[in-house]
Design an enzyme around this catalytic site. Structure first.
Site, PDB file in Angstrom:
ATOM      1  N   ASP A   1      -4.553 -57.814 -15.737  1.00 18.19           N
ATOM      2  CA  ASP A   1      -4.643 -58.019 -17.625  1.00 18.19           C
ATOM      3  C   ASP A   1      -5.918 -57.110 -18.031  1.00 18.19           C
ATOM      4  O   ASP A   1      -6.917 -57.067 -17.690  1.00 18.19           O
ATOM      5  CB  ASP A   1      -4.341 -59.374 -17.607  1.00 18.19           C
ATOM      6  CG  ASP A   1      -3.559 -60.035 -18.846  1.00 18.19           C
ATOM      7  OD1 ASP A   1      -3.958 -58.971 -19.658  1.00 18.19           O
ATOM      8  OD2 ASP A   1      -3.332 -61.056 -18.737  1.00 18.19           O
TER       9      ASP A   1
ATOM     10  N   GLU B   1      -1.675 -67.006 -27.377  1.00 15.57           N
ATOM     11  CA  GLU B   1      -3.304 -67.044 -26.107  1.00 15.57           C
ATOM     12  C   GLU B   1      -4.140 -68.177 -25.403  1.00 15.57           C
ATOM     13  O   GLU B   1      -3.032 -69.791 -26.255  1.00 15.57           O
ATOM     14  CB  GLU B   1      -3.832 -65.663 -25.525  1.00 15.57           C
ATOM     15  CG  GLU B   1      -2.456 -64.514 -25.537  1.00 15.57           C
ATOM     16  CD  GLU B   1      -3.591 -63.745 -25.136  1.00 15.57           C
ATOM     17  OE1 GLU B   1      -4.052 -63.598 -23.693  1.00 15.57           O
ATOM     18  OE2 GLU B   1      -3.599 -62.435 -25.113  1.00 15.57           O
TER      19      GLU B   1
HETATM   20  C1  BGC Z   1      -4.778 -59.357 -25.725  1.00 14.45           C
HETATM   21  C2  BGC Z   1      -4.716 -57.853 -27.152  1.00 14.45           C
HETATM   22  C3  BGC Z   1      -5.876 -57.727 -28.535  1.00 14.45           C
HETATM   23  C4  BGC Z   1      -6.755 -58.248 -26.700  1.00 14.45           C
HETATM   24  C5  BGC Z   1      -7.438 -58.363 -28.649  1.00 14.45           C
HETATM   25  C6  BGC Z   1      -6.392 -59.373 -25.881  1.00 14.45           C
HETATM   26  O1  BGC Z   1      -6.402 -60.135 -25.228  1.00 14.45           O
HETATM   27  O2  BGC Z   1      -3.938 -59.624 -25.664  1.00 14.45           O
HETATM   28  O3  BGC Z   1      -3.334 -57.447 -27.021  1.00 14.45           O
HETATM   29  O4  BGC Z   1      -6.067 -57.184 -28.965  1.00 14.45           O
HETATM   30  O5  BGC Z   1      -7.057 -59.817 -26.642  1.00 14.45           O
HETATM   31  O6  BGC Z   1      -9.057 -57.975 -28.646  1.00 14.45           O
HETATM   32  C1  BGC Z   2      -2.226 -60.827 -22.247  1.00 17.28           C
HETATM   33  C2  BGC Z   2      -0.701 -59.817 -21.561  1.00 17.28           C
HETATM   34  C3  BGC Z   2      -1.444 -58.070 -22.201  1.00 17.28           C
HETATM   35  C4  BGC Z   2      -2.166 -58.157 -22.643  1.00 17.28           C
HETATM   36  C5  BGC Z   2      -2.220 -56.379 -23.896  1.00 17.28           C
HETATM   37  C6  BGC Z   2      -3.635 -60.103 -22.224  1.00 17.28           C
HETATM   38  O1  BGC Z   2      -4.813 -60.521 -23.134  1.00 17.28           O
HETATM   39  O2  BGC Z   2      -2.896 -61.772 -21.236  1.00 17.28           O
HETATM   40  O3  BGC Z   2      -0.082 -60.741 -21.845  1.00 17.28           O
HETATM   41  O4  BGC Z   2       0.132 -57.679 -22.412  1.00 17.28           O
HETATM   42  O5  BGC Z   2      -3.247 -58.741 -23.547  1.00 17.28           O
HETATM   43  O6  BGC Z   2      -2.387 -57.165 -24.650  1.00 17.28           O
END
Ligand code: BGC
Ligand code: BGC
Length: 825
Positions: free
Chosen positions: A314, A514
């Site tokens: 991740d 999140e």
């Molecule tokens: C998310 C990404 C998001 C990023 C922010 C990650 O945790 O999943 O998709 O763009 O944080 O920069």
């Molecule tokens: C998230 C994932 C996501 C990734 C890419 C992460 O922060 O936990 O679910 O796929 O970012 O955006």
């Protein structure tokens, strides 16, 4: 005279925070092999994997194992480093252009593919978070979030949605969706609860399988991975929804048997549908980060369950393992991670993995296994045979996705997912010829109804115009009423001129994603307060009230339930608000949605004991119908009001993001108020540049770089002045955490409502210069002595002049914590 009293142990070490007791492990139980579809072409695919692998240099192999983010990598760089994959993160469209057209997406995909193929290279794989529609693409249809699909619990519908989403993703040139989330979410305090289908493993298993079939195509069918399909991802392996207190990226303190019997359900479902990739979880299992859990990633998932696709890490998650950074973590590769999501540090990740492969820190056999898995998936998915993304058979859909058939499907999903909690006196269905008052700003907010992962990561900073073709709940009700000869009027606050026959009051949670969506309890969100007052007033006026709750989780709303005659849990229904109107008005349909989570009868979330909640107002599976005799409870017991409010003596201003009513701003003498965005923000003269940064979880902090020759301020302010006198009288301090990156040359002042160089503020300089370089320090400044008299707009202002840079997070008003550097005058 300013004096600074320093206290003990100023640094909060993040390591100390993660330490958790390891549960004594009984001998590891055996995990059943996952039922995997038989593939006729296995032998051919394997021969091809071996043949390609045998022709690859170590550099090419290592490149396959790295994934960069489109903001941080060009097609040429991806080609030059043989990158196996790219992703676009939440809210990251081509060229950072939020309204990028489908052609922009395709031409970027074409360029990445073309570069990857130069010199006979392996085609690159692009992944995206299509978690409820192709949600990073402007104009795409947004489906209800997974929690709503769990309420509908209709595998056929879920499969159709998967198919529609895949077609949209594919048509934009992308081959891989980071979906579905198959978490069994135990505690709705978790900010990702809405990404989970259910707390019931059986539902998760069934819908995970259906969603993967939809996204990839049915196993063995001629169109599996065909023109309208993509590769799916089961995420986040494993126990993401099992963390203690529902903390995002937290620690799942459960036995291996429970992991197997409860939290693995979705993986068994997904593998049965032939899912090709699995994403590892940010969370820990019994104190150890999942990304370095060899036993679970390799022995269990790959060997015992028999998963033969690849495991992707991740977002910067490897950096959370002890001794690792975002670009360097041999332990993760050795544990079984096959591809590293290294959004901006892809180059350093490539270099360190190459070094480790050469030194033997990562055995070549492990590299070969990882690359074989990646090649296997690419071959199965037909990537080698594809033409340029813009010429794919799915691609001639020149219209932006979002056609009528797809909108109808989303609307059907809304209808199926609504759960009727109460319908006293059979207030529902409403007569379409009557006069309906629609109440609450939420009724006309598309951002609120679509929730997080909608054009932006958090689902914030968008307006209705960002969702062309979407229909608000209000618009849906208006259309239905108009079509039938009735009428609907909107009122933000529930006041009316013409007495309505009934009122529909809409309220709920503001968007989040999140960890930013983690909450301390399930107390009703701030919008409920006004909604409750309005409902009571309407009831006193004799107007029947239908409450519609927009939320990513079950919430404690007993007072609101009592104030309403009918109550509908609408979850995060996505862009097709007509689906709600379809169910409120009399017609051929009836409610069929059932709770996918137990509904709480108090703000404290239920504890799951042996798979059952220890307390609940409504159990999983509850949901009324219009035809049934059951009308739901007339009155339910309410928790004492003190418990119903989120009260822990703290007022949070910035907790993984500015919290309502506060927003983060930058200012200097040229522009006093530049609102900080989710990406980079700066004052016009570049005197101050602010970007998101990571403290405990990703993007829970702000990094501020003062560069210019003039003073500039980073501050949190509300639109309306706030009365903080009680907090001050209660002895609270302004508390926050900082990490100095480049020490200040001049004064750094902390103030309230101050402008310019903030001469009235306290000087932070000495405390900052004492802080260990690179370590986080907690700073506390008693409000008394800091607050001017009267309400304040900006309770937190940091004023400085460059060069100087720091990161700041967790700004709150609370009693000064032990160990804080206390600033006084
Ligand atoms: C998310 C990404 C998001 C990023 C922010 C990650 O945790 O999943 O998709 O763009 O944080 O920069
Ligand atoms: C998230 C994932 C996501 C990734 C890419 C992460 O922060 O936990 O679910 O796929 O970012 O955006």
């Amino acid at each position: 005279m300013r004096r600074i009293r320093s206290a003990l142990l100023a640094v909060t070490s993040s390591l100390a925070l993660c330490a958790a007791p390891a549960l004594a492990q009984s001998p590891a139980p055996a995990w059943p092999r996952a039922e995997r579809p038989v593939r006729a072409d296995d032998a051919k695919v394997e021969a091809r994997v071996r043949s390609i692998l045998s022709r690859m240099s170590l550099e090419q192999k290592v490149g396959q194992m790295i994934q960069g983010e489109i903001k941080a990598i060009t097609p040429e760089e991806a080609g030059a480093y043989y990158l196996g994959s790219i992703l676009n993160g939440g809210g990251s469209p081509p060229d950072g252009h939020a309204h990028a057209s489908i052609d922009d997406w395709r031409s970027l995909a074409d360029r990445f593919r073309a570069e990857s193929l130069k010199g006979g290279g392996v085609p690159i794989l692009w992944g995206t978070d299509a978690v409820h529609g192709h949600n990073n693409m402007f104009g795409a249809v947004l489906f209800p979030h997974n929690i709503a699909l769990g309420a509908a619990n209709d595998p056929g519908l879920t499969e159709q949605i998967g198919r529609a989403v895949a077609a949209d993703v594919r048509s934009s040139g992308i081959d891989w969706a980071f979906a579905p989330t198959v978490a069994v979410a135990d505690n709705p305090r978790w900010g990702r609860t809405y990404e989970s289908f259910s707390e019931d493993p059986a539902i998760v298993r069934r819908l995970a399988e259906a969603m993967v079939r939809g996204l990839q195509g049915a196993p063995g069918a001629p169109d599996q991975f065909g023109a309208d399909h993509v590769i799916a991802t089961a995420k986040h392996f494993i126990g993401d929804g099992a963390t203690r207190d529902g903390v995002d990226q937290g620690d799942a303190q459960v036995s291996e048997a429970l992991l197997r019997d409860r939290y693995a359900a979705g993986y068994y479902g997904a593998i049965r549908a032939d899912v090709q990739t699995v994403m590892a979880s940010f969370s820990s299992w019994n104190g150890e980060k999942m990304h370095v859990q060899k036993h679970l990633l390799t022995d269990v998932l790959k060997d015992q369950m028999g998963f033969d696709g690849f495991v992707v890490s991740d977002w910067n998650a490897i950096g959370q393992a002890p001794g690792c950074s975002n670009f360097d973590c041999p332990a993760a590769i050795n544990a079984g991670i096959d591809m590293i999501m290294a959004p901006s540090d892809w180059k350093a990740a490539y270099e360190s993995l190459l070094t480790q492969a050469k030194s033997g820190a990562v055995p070549l056999s492990r590299i070969d296994d990882a690359v074989s898995r990646i090649l296997r998936v690419k071959i199965r998915a037909g990537l080698f045979e594809e033409g340029p993304p813009s010429t794919r058979s799915g691609a001639p859909r020149t219209e932006a996705p979002g056609g009528a058939a797809e909108r109808d499907l989303a609307r059907q999903a809304v209808r199926e997912s609504l759960v009727l909690l109460k319908n006293r006196g059979h207030v529902l269905p409403l007569s379409p010829t009557s006069h309906i008052l629609v109440v609450g700003e939420a009724a006309r907010s598309i951002p609120q109804q679509v929730g997080g992962w909608s054009l932006t990561w958090q689902g914030s900073e968008t307006v209705n115009a960002d969702f062309p073709g979407a229909t608000s709940l209000l618009a849906g009700i208006e259309q239905a009423a108009k079509a039938a000869g009735g009428q609907a009027a909107f009122s933000a606050d529930g006041r009316f001129e013409h007495r309505p026959d009934a009122a529909v009051v809409v309220f709920g949670e503001e968007p989040y994603a999140e960890g930013r969506g983690d909450v301390p309890d399930l107390a009703a969100p701030p919008q409920a307060e006004q909604a409750l007052a309005i409902m009571k007033r309407l009831k006193a006026q004799g107007v029947p009230v239908v409450a519609v709750l927009l939320s990513g989780r079950p919430l404690y709303v007993s007072p609101e339930l009592n104030a309403a005659d009918a109550f509908v849990a609408a979850w995060l229904p996505g862009a097709e608000g007509e689906g709600v109107a379809d169910m409120l008005f009399a017609g051929p349909r009836d409610f069929s949605g059932r709770l996918p989570f137990p509904w709480p009868d108090q703000p404290a979330p239920p504890k799951i004991v042996d798979g059952r909640p220890d307390h609940a107002l409504f159990q999983i599976g509850y949901g009324l119908t219009l035809k049934g005799a059951e009308q739901g409870p007339d009155h339910v017991a309410e928790a004492p009001p003190s418990a119903a409010r989120r009260a822990d003596g703290r007022i949070r201003l910035y907790d993984r993001g500015a919290l309502s009513p506060y927003r983060a701003y930058l200012g200097d003498d040229q522009d006093p108020a530049v609102a900080a965005s989710s990406g980079e923000s700066h004052t016009p003269s570049l005197s101050l540049v602010v970007t998101p940064a990571d403290h405990r979880v990703q993007e829970d902090a702000l990094k501020a770089v003062w560069r210019g020759d003039r003073p500039a301020r980073l501050y949190l302010a509300a639109a309306e002045p706030q009365d903080l006198a009680a907090a001050s009288a209660g002895g609270l301090s302004l508390v926050f955490e900082v990490r100095v990156e480049a020490p200040p040359a001049g004064p750094v002042r902390l103030g309230v409502d101050c402008t310019g160089a903030c001469p009235s503020g306290l000087d932070l300089g000495p405390a900052l210069s004492r802080a260990p370089r690179g370590g986080w320090v907690t700073i506390a400044a008693p409000l008394k002595g800091l607050l001017p008299s009267g309400p304040v707009r900006a309770p937190f202002v940091l004023a400085a002049q460059g060069p100087f840079s720091l990161e700041v997070s967790d700004v709150r008003l609370e009693a000064a914590p032990g160990g804080a550097e206390v600033l006084t005058r």
